[in-house]
Design a protein around this motif. Structure first.
Motif, mmCIF file in Angstrom:
data_model
loop_
_atom_site.group_PDB
_atom_site.id
_atom_site.type_symbol
_atom_site.label_atom_id
_atom_site.label_comp_id
_atom_site.label_asym_id
_atom_site.label_seq_id
_atom_site.Cartn_x
_atom_site.Cartn_y
_atom_site.Cartn_z
ATOM 1 N N ARG A 195 0.863 -1.185 0.000
ATOM 2 C CA ARG A 195 0.000 0.000 0.000
ATOM 3 C C ARG A 195 0.903 1.240 0.000
ATOM 4 O O ARG A 195 0.902 2.031 0.934
ATOM 5 C CB ARG A 195 -0.937 -0.016 1.206
ATOM 6 C CG ARG A 195 -1.936 -1.166 1.156
ATOM 7 C CD ARG A 195 -2.852 -1.213 2.372
ATOM 8 N NE ARG A 195 -2.108 -1.742 3.517
ATOM 9 C CZ ARG A 195 -2.047 -1.145 4.709
ATOM 10 N NH1 ARG A 195 -2.672 -0.028 4.944
ATOM 11 N NH2 ARG A 195 -1.344 -1.695 5.691
ATOM 12 N N ALA A 215 0.928 4.033 -1.749
ATOM 13 C CA ALA A 215 0.294 5.358 -1.743
ATOM 14 C C ALA A 215 -0.091 5.769 -0.319
ATOM 15 O O ALA A 215 0.106 6.930 0.077
ATOM 16 C CB ALA A 215 -0.928 5.363 -2.654
ATOM 17 N N GLU A 216 -0.604 4.823 0.446
ATOM 18 C CA GLU A 216 -0.949 5.108 1.845
ATOM 19 C C GLU A 216 0.314 5.397 2.656
ATOM 20 O O GLU A 216 0.345 6.308 3.481
ATOM 21 C CB GLU A 216 -1.701 3.927 2.455
ATOM 22 C CG GLU A 216 -2.122 4.158 3.888
ATOM 23 C CD GLU A 216 -2.873 2.972 4.465
ATOM 24 O OE1 GLU A 216 -2.962 2.917 5.705
ATOM 25 O OE2 GLU A 216 -3.365 2.109 3.720
ATOM 26 N N ARG A 265 1.514 8.936 2.144
ATOM 27 C CA ARG A 265 0.720 9.900 2.930
ATOM 28 C C ARG A 265 1.131 9.900 4.394
ATOM 29 O O ARG A 265 1.276 10.959 5.012
ATOM 30 C CB ARG A 265 -0.771 9.603 2.793
ATOM 31 C CG ARG A 265 -1.341 9.970 1.437
ATOM 32 C CD ARG A 265 -2.853 9.895 1.420
ATOM 33 N NE ARG A 265 -3.374 8.565 1.703
ATOM 34 C CZ ARG A 265 -3.523 7.607 0.805
ATOM 35 N NH1 ARG A 265 -3.185 7.827 -0.451
ATOM 36 N NH2 ARG A 265 -4.021 6.440 1.138
ATOM 37 N N ARG A 300 5.577 3.044 -5.239
ATOM 38 C CA ARG A 300 4.228 3.409 -5.701
ATOM 39 C C ARG A 300 4.122 3.240 -7.208
ATOM 40 O O ARG A 300 4.978 3.668 -7.958
ATOM 41 C CB ARG A 300 3.911 4.854 -5.305
ATOM 42 C CG ARG A 300 2.481 5.245 -5.568
ATOM 43 C CD ARG A 300 2.156 6.597 -5.015
ATOM 44 N NE ARG A 300 2.937 7.615 -5.720
ATOM 45 C CZ ARG A 300 2.916 8.900 -5.399
ATOM 46 N NH1 ARG A 300 2.203 9.313 -4.368
ATOM 47 N NH2 ARG A 300 3.639 9.753 -6.084
ATOM 48 N N GLN A 313 8.613 10.898 -9.447
ATOM 49 C CA GLN A 313 8.751 10.139 -8.201
ATOM 50 C C GLN A 313 10.205 9.733 -7.981
ATOM 51 O O GLN A 313 10.720 9.832 -6.867
ATOM 52 C CB GLN A 313 7.898 8.867 -8.241
ATOM 53 C CG GLN A 313 6.420 9.094 -8.174
ATOM 54 C CD GLN A 313 5.667 7.821 -8.472
ATOM 55 O OE1 GLN A 313 4.831 7.829 -9.344
ATOM 56 N NE2 GLN A 313 5.932 6.742 -7.778
#
Length: 76
Positions: free
Chosen positions: A25, A27-28, A31, A59, A66
């Protein structure tokens, strides 16, 4: 750690970021690490920056921006 968060909470949030990354995960994780990079504690902020860089590289789909962001973090 972001203002008002105790050290134990900051450690828990960092662990959550690494766990999100381990669970695919990314992307999470980005964040979580972005939020923790604003920490008052330099060690927490540093770990969060490294975590963010690793998460950016994980990601998908990966984009040149990126890679460049991660490179700047690692070079910093």
């Amino acid at each position: 750690m972001p203002r008002g968060i105790c050290p134990a909470r900051a450690a828990s949030d960092l662990i959550a970021g690494w766990q999100a990354l381990a669970d695919y995960r990314a992307a999470e994780a980005v964040r979580i690490f972005e939020r923790m990079a604003k920490a008052d504690d330099p060690a927490t902020a540093r770990e969060a920056l490294v975590g963010r860089a690793v998460a950016l590289l994980a990601r998908q789909p990966i984009e040149p921006a990126q890679i460049e962001s991660a490179r700047l973090i690692f070079a910093g």
